[in-house]
Design a protein around this motif. Structure first.
Motif, short mmCIF file in Angstrom:
data_model
loop_
_atom_site.label_atom_id
_atom_site.label_comp_id
_atom_site.label_asym_id
_atom_site.label_seq_id
_atom_site.Cartn_x
_atom_site.Cartn_y
_atom_site.Cartn_z
N LYS A 1 27.00 77.25 106.00
CA LYS A 1 26.42 76.58 104.84
C LYS A 1 25.53 75.40 105.23
N PHE A 2 25.67 74.93 106.45
CA PHE A 2 24.92 73.76 106.90
C PHE A 2 23.60 74.12 107.60
N ASP B 1 20.77 75.46 106.77
CA ASP B 1 19.51 75.04 106.12
C ASP B 1 19.32 73.53 106.13
N ASP B 2 20.41 72.78 106.18
CA ASP B 2 20.33 71.33 106.12
C ASP B 2 20.30 70.65 107.49
N HIS B 3 20.53 71.41 108.55
CA HIS B 3 20.60 70.81 109.88
C HIS B 3 19.23 70.26 110.27
N PRO B 4 19.14 68.96 110.62
CA PRO B 4 17.86 68.34 110.96
C PRO B 4 17.15 68.99 112.15
N ASP C 1 18.04 75.64 112.14
CA ASP C 1 19.17 76.56 112.28
C ASP C 1 19.25 77.22 113.65
N MET D 1 31.05 64.71 109.16
CA MET D 1 30.71 65.93 108.40
C MET D 1 31.41 67.16 108.97
N TYR E 1 33.69 71.47 107.66
CA TYR E 1 33.38 72.81 108.17
C TYR E 1 34.48 73.35 109.09
#
Length: 135
Positions: A35-36, A38-41, A44, A71, A75
């Motif tokens: 789920k992370f 797309d948000d990982h700086p 992916d 965070m 997970y």
């Protein structure tokens, strides 16, 4: 934290190596970061490339912030059976002969290292003796 107490093998975790299902091993714990992605700086691909192995060094090398470390808790899915992770081996370079650029045999080099200083010393005494005789 879901999955407390669940222990996974490296083979089980390695099956989760795609964009649709991505698990990582960090500090002996298993995290489902699907789920992370797309948000990982870092994108992916960075996370997907860290699947199937112990990603602790990769995680630490980046220097994640305290909030990024916090965070991880959301997970968490379980622990890794550390006996299923191959041990790291230190690289030992192969033994190689000393490089001799001009291909001069080593005994000649050692001989010259002994004789050249003696020749220079002899020349210095010879010059000194000659100049004293001339005066």
């Amino acid at each position: 934290m879901g999955g407390e107490g669940k222990v996974f093998t490296l083979a089980e975790v390695s099956e989760h190596n795609s964009r649709e299902d991505c698990w990582l091993i960090i500090d002996g714990k298993v995290y489902d970061v699907t789920k992370f992605l797309d948000d990982h700086p870092g994108g992916d691909e960075v996370l997907i490339s860290a699947t199937g192995k112990d990603a602790t060094d990769d995680f630490e090398d980046v220097g994640h912030s305290t909030s990024a470390r916090a965070m991880l808790d959301e997970y968490y899915v379980g622990n890794i059976d550390s006996s299923t992770i191959p041990t790291k081996k230190n690289y030992t370079p192969p033994k190689q002969p000393r490089y001799n650029q001009d291909k001069t045999p080593e005994f000649i080099i050692k001989l010259l290292q002994f004789l050249v200083p003696l020749i220079i010393l002899g020349a210095a005494f010879g010059i000194r003796f000659y100049t004293k005789q001339s005066s």
